[in-house]
Write a protein that holds these residues in place. Sequence first.
Motif, PDB file in Angstrom:
ATOM      1  N   ASP A  82      24.135 -13.414 -17.597  1.00 39.40           N
ATOM      2  CA  ASP A  82      22.833 -13.387 -18.086  1.00 39.40           C
ATOM      3  C   ASP A  82      21.715 -13.347 -16.580  1.00 39.40           C
ATOM      4  O   ASP A  82      21.717 -12.505 -16.312  1.00 39.40           O
ATOM      5  CB  ASP A  82      22.591 -14.317 -19.131  1.00 39.40           C
ATOM      6  CG  ASP A  82      22.512 -13.377 -20.294  1.00 39.40           C
ATOM      7  OD1 ASP A  82      23.220 -12.098 -20.577  1.00 39.40           O
ATOM      8  OD2 ASP A  82      22.260 -14.590 -21.715  1.00 39.40           O
ATOM      9  N   PRO A  83      22.268 -14.621 -15.782  1.00 41.95           N
ATOM     10  CA  PRO A  83      21.489 -14.699 -14.784  1.00 41.95           C
ATOM     11  C   PRO A  83      22.202 -13.663 -13.507  1.00 41.95           C
ATOM     12  O   PRO A  83      21.219 -13.119 -13.145  1.00 41.95           O
ATOM     13  CB  PRO A  83      22.095 -16.473 -14.420  1.00 41.95           C
ATOM     14  CG  PRO A  83      22.027 -16.806 -15.486  1.00 41.95           C
ATOM     15  CD  PRO A  83      22.582 -16.074 -16.433  1.00 41.95           C
ATOM     16  N   TRP A  84      23.191 -13.489 -13.557  1.00 42.35           N
ATOM     17  CA  TRP A  84      24.510 -12.149 -12.351  1.00 42.35           C
ATOM     18  C   TRP A  84      23.418 -11.052 -13.186  1.00 42.35           C
ATOM     19  O   TRP A  84      23.029  -9.664 -12.680  1.00 42.35           O
ATOM     20  CB  TRP A  84      25.573 -12.008 -12.952  1.00 42.35           C
ATOM     21  CG  TRP A  84      26.152 -12.131 -12.284  1.00 42.35           C
ATOM     22  CD1 TRP A  84      27.310 -13.844 -12.494  1.00 42.35           C
ATOM     23  CD2 TRP A  84      26.475 -13.067 -10.940  1.00 42.35           C
ATOM     24  NE1 TRP A  84      27.412 -14.796 -11.174  1.00 42.35           N
ATOM     25  CE2 TRP A  84      27.353 -13.695 -10.200  1.00 42.35           C
ATOM     26  CE3 TRP A  84      26.238 -11.589  -9.591  1.00 42.35           C
ATOM     27  CZ2 TRP A  84      27.413 -13.557  -8.518  1.00 42.35           C
ATOM     28  CZ3 TRP A  84      25.937 -11.710  -8.197  1.00 42.35           C
ATOM     29  CH2 TRP A  84      27.334 -13.205  -7.856  1.00 42.35           C
ATOM     30  N   LEU A  85      23.224 -10.422 -14.600  1.00 41.95           N
ATOM     31  CA  LEU A  85      22.483  -9.322 -14.631  1.00 41.95           C
ATOM     32  C   LEU A  85      21.459  -9.574 -14.688  1.00 41.95           C
ATOM     33  O   LEU A  85      20.798  -7.873 -14.259  1.00 41.95           O
ATOM     34  CB  LEU A  85      22.627  -9.292 -16.504  1.00 41.95           C
ATOM     35  CG  LEU A  85      24.286  -9.086 -17.033  1.00 41.95           C
ATOM     36  CD1 LEU A  85      24.208  -9.007 -18.466  1.00 41.95           C
ATOM     37  CD2 LEU A  85      24.533  -7.864 -16.675  1.00 41.95           C
ATOM     38  N   THR A  86      20.611 -10.416 -14.653  1.00 35.65           N
ATOM     39  CA  THR A  86      18.781 -10.648 -14.243  1.00 35.65           C
ATOM     40  C   THR A  86      18.972 -10.218 -12.745  1.00 35.65           C
ATOM     41  O   THR A  86      18.241  -9.293 -11.644  1.00 35.65           O
ATOM     42  CB  THR A  86      18.962 -11.387 -14.283  1.00 35.65           C
ATOM     43  OG1 THR A  86      18.638 -12.285 -15.919  1.00 35.65           O
ATOM     44  CG2 THR A  86      17.245 -11.641 -14.006  1.00 35.65           C
ATOM     45  N   VAL A  87      19.982 -11.051 -11.606  1.00 34.65           N
ATOM     46  CA  VAL A  87      19.511 -10.611 -10.370  1.00 34.65           C
ATOM     47  C   VAL A  87      20.623  -8.975 -10.139  1.00 34.65           C
ATOM     48  O   VAL A  87      19.826  -7.960  -9.439  1.00 34.65           O
ATOM     49  CB  VAL A  87      21.216 -11.496  -9.480  1.00 34.65           C
ATOM     50  CG1 VAL A  87      21.216 -11.149  -8.158  1.00 34.65           C
ATOM     51  CG2 VAL A  87      21.130 -12.720  -9.252  1.00 34.65           C
ATOM     52  N   GLY A  88      20.962  -8.452 -11.125  1.00 29.68           N
ATOM     53  CA  GLY A  88      22.251  -7.328 -10.551  1.00 29.68           C
ATOM     54  C   GLY A  88      20.061  -6.730 -10.611  1.00 29.68           C
ATOM     55  O   GLY A  88      20.110  -4.913  -9.904  1.00 29.68           O
ATOM     56  N   ASP A  89      19.366  -6.717 -11.828  1.00 28.21           N
ATOM     57  CA  ASP A  89      18.577  -5.677 -12.160  1.00 28.21           C
ATOM     58  C   ASP A  89      17.660  -6.310 -11.063  1.00 28.21           C
ATOM     59  O   ASP A  89      16.930  -4.876 -10.360  1.00 28.21           O
ATOM     60  CB  ASP A  89      17.317  -6.356 -14.026  1.00 28.21           C
ATOM     61  CG  ASP A  89      16.319  -5.347 -14.043  1.00 28.21           C
ATOM     62  OD1 ASP A  89      16.827  -4.618 -13.811  1.00 28.21           O
ATOM     63  OD2 ASP A  89      16.218  -6.100 -15.061  1.00 28.21           O
ATOM     64  N   SER A  90      17.592  -6.734 -10.863  1.00 29.90           N
ATOM     65  CA  SER A  90      16.109  -7.241  -9.337  1.00 29.90           C
ATOM     66  C   SER A  90      16.436  -6.388  -8.636  1.00 29.90           C
ATOM     67  O   SER A  90      15.658  -5.669  -8.255  1.00 29.90           O
ATOM     68  CB  SER A  90      15.973  -8.565  -9.556  1.00 29.90           C
ATOM     69  OG  SER A  90      15.394  -9.229 -10.604  1.00 29.90           O
ATOM     70  N   THR A  91      17.212  -6.453  -8.180  1.00 28.84           N
ATOM     71  CA  THR A  91      18.626  -5.652  -7.252  1.00 28.84           C
ATOM     72  C   THR A  91      18.545  -4.363  -6.499  1.00 28.84           C
ATOM     73  O   THR A  91      17.560  -3.726  -5.745  1.00 28.84           O
ATOM     74  CB  THR A  91      19.751  -6.259  -6.467  1.00 28.84           C
ATOM     75  OG1 THR A  91      19.563  -7.819  -6.499  1.00 28.84           O
ATOM     76  CG2 THR A  91      20.468  -5.324  -4.880  1.00 28.84           C
ATOM     77  N   VAL A  92      19.089  -3.824  -7.965  1.00 26.15           N
ATOM     78  CA  VAL A  92      18.311  -2.385  -8.186  1.00 26.15           C
ATOM     79  C   VAL A  92      16.822  -1.989  -8.183  1.00 26.15           C
ATOM     80  O   VAL A  92      16.885  -1.350  -7.605  1.00 26.15           O
ATOM     81  CB  VAL A  92      19.761  -2.032  -9.231  1.00 26.15           C
ATOM     82  CG1 VAL A  92      19.421  -0.696  -9.282  1.00 26.15           C
ATOM     83  CG2 VAL A  92      21.105  -2.273  -8.931  1.00 26.15           C
TER      84      VAL A  92
END
Length: 105
Positions: free
Chosen positions: A39-49
Amino acid sequence: MDTPDWVRWAFCVFAAVQLIFVYRDVRLLRRAGPGRRTDPWLTVGDSTVGVVLSVGLALGSFDVLVGAGAVLLAIAACRGIRALLARRAAKPAPAADGGAVSTGE
């Protein structure tokens, strides 16, 4: 795309604000335990994209918009599937007696 200059600057400011959220999300990712990092990886990916999407909109690049939109859609789909699976796993099991309720007699 022909975008007015004030809109381009607004997207640049929005991207800068999103970088603060990326930093916060990376810190939360580093604190997450070894089995709890999806879940934190998906959140980081969402913010970065989101940052890439904002910069692409500021530059007026349609290619970046399409590419980042597809990646953002994939991340949102993964998060949605994970939420549905978590909700399904959290449901209590049905009662062994078929769910009948006693009338108190």
